[in-house]
Write a protein that holds these residues in place. Structure first.
Motif, PDB file in Angstrom:
ATOM      1  N   ARG A 258       0.806  -1.122   0.040  1.00  0.00           N
ATOM      2  CA  ARG A 258      -0.012  -0.033  -0.111  1.00  0.00           C
ATOM      3  C   ARG A 258       0.824   1.360  -0.080  1.00  0.00           C
ATOM      4  O   ARG A 258       0.145   2.272  -0.416  1.00  0.00           O
ATOM      5  N   GLU A 259       2.218   1.023   0.648  1.00  0.00           N
ATOM      6  CA  GLU A 259       3.028   2.398   0.284  1.00  0.00           C
ATOM      7  C   GLU A 259       4.068   2.633  -1.006  1.00  0.00           C
ATOM      8  O   GLU A 259       4.615   3.327  -0.899  1.00  0.00           O
ATOM      9  N   GLY A 260       3.555   1.615  -1.901  1.00  0.00           N
ATOM     10  CA  GLY A 260       4.403   1.563  -3.046  1.00  0.00           C
ATOM     11  C   GLY A 260       6.010   0.839  -2.873  1.00  0.00           C
ATOM     12  O   GLY A 260       6.596   0.901  -3.881  1.00  0.00           O
ATOM     13  N   ARG A 261       5.948   0.057  -1.937  1.00  0.00           N
ATOM     14  CA  ARG A 261       7.145  -0.696  -1.661  1.00  0.00           C
ATOM     15  C   ARG A 261       7.127  -2.271  -2.555  1.00  0.00           C
ATOM     16  O   ARG A 261       6.095  -2.745  -2.235  1.00  0.00           O
ATOM     17  N   PRO A 262       8.363  -2.318  -2.994  1.00  0.00           N
ATOM     18  CA  PRO A 262       7.969  -3.722  -3.877  1.00  0.00           C
ATOM     19  C   PRO A 262       8.127  -4.833  -3.072  1.00  0.00           C
ATOM     20  O   PRO A 262       8.860  -5.104  -1.927  1.00  0.00           O
ATOM     21  N   VAL A 263       7.212  -5.743  -3.214  1.00  0.00           N
ATOM     22  CA  VAL A 263       7.019  -7.318  -2.407  1.00  0.00           C
ATOM     23  C   VAL A 263       7.054  -8.385  -3.497  1.00  0.00           C
ATOM     24  O   VAL A 263       7.011  -9.382  -2.938  1.00  0.00           O
TER      25      VAL A 263
END
Length: 141
Positions: A108-113
């Motif tokens: 949701r924060e735009g960090r890659p998962v």
């Protein structure tokens, strides 16, 4: 019937480089991991993707020095992303609409998962297809 999501088929190992990294570093990550692109991040947030084609067109063909050019100068910034709960149908539609082969998967924060590719979908949805076979083939080194 349950709708399947990107989380079920994505690769969780994300190869990323910061916008400040030299292009050569990105090339080494691609070589060492036998991949054709890396996710570009700034402060841990996905900003785009850098492909091997981007490097050829925007660095080598322009006779630029890969140690002197940063990833931030040449990456593709207009990246489409998915979230882990994105349905496979929606992700495939987004890939088709934007003519891309891979999608970074972000929280949701735009960090890659994760990263999901057309090969991931082929292996999951049609494991006997030619694309699934190609995606499963060992690297051509």
């Amino acid at each position: 019937m349950t709708t399947r999501t990107v989380a079920e088929v994505m690769t969780e190992q994300v190869m990323s480089v910061p916008t400040t990294a030299p292009v050569r570093q990105a090339a080494e990550v691609m070589r060492d991991n036998d991949i054709g692109d890396v996710v570009v991040v700034d402060d841990g947030v996905v900003r785009g993707v850098l492909t091997d084609r981007d490097m050829v067109i925007r660095v080598l063909a322009d006779n630029k020095e890969p140690n002197a050019v940063t990833v931030g100068e040449v990456y593709s910034a207009n990246v489409v992303v998915a979230q882990a709960d994105t349905t496979i149908d929606d992700a495939v539609r987004a890939m088709r609409d934007r003519a891309v082969r891979r999608l970074p998967v972000v929280d949701r924060e735009g960090r890659p998962v994760g990263v999901v590719s057309i090969g991931d979908f082929a292996r999951s949805e049609d494991p006997h297809s030619a694309l699934a076979d190609i995606s499963d083939a060992p690297p051509n080194t």
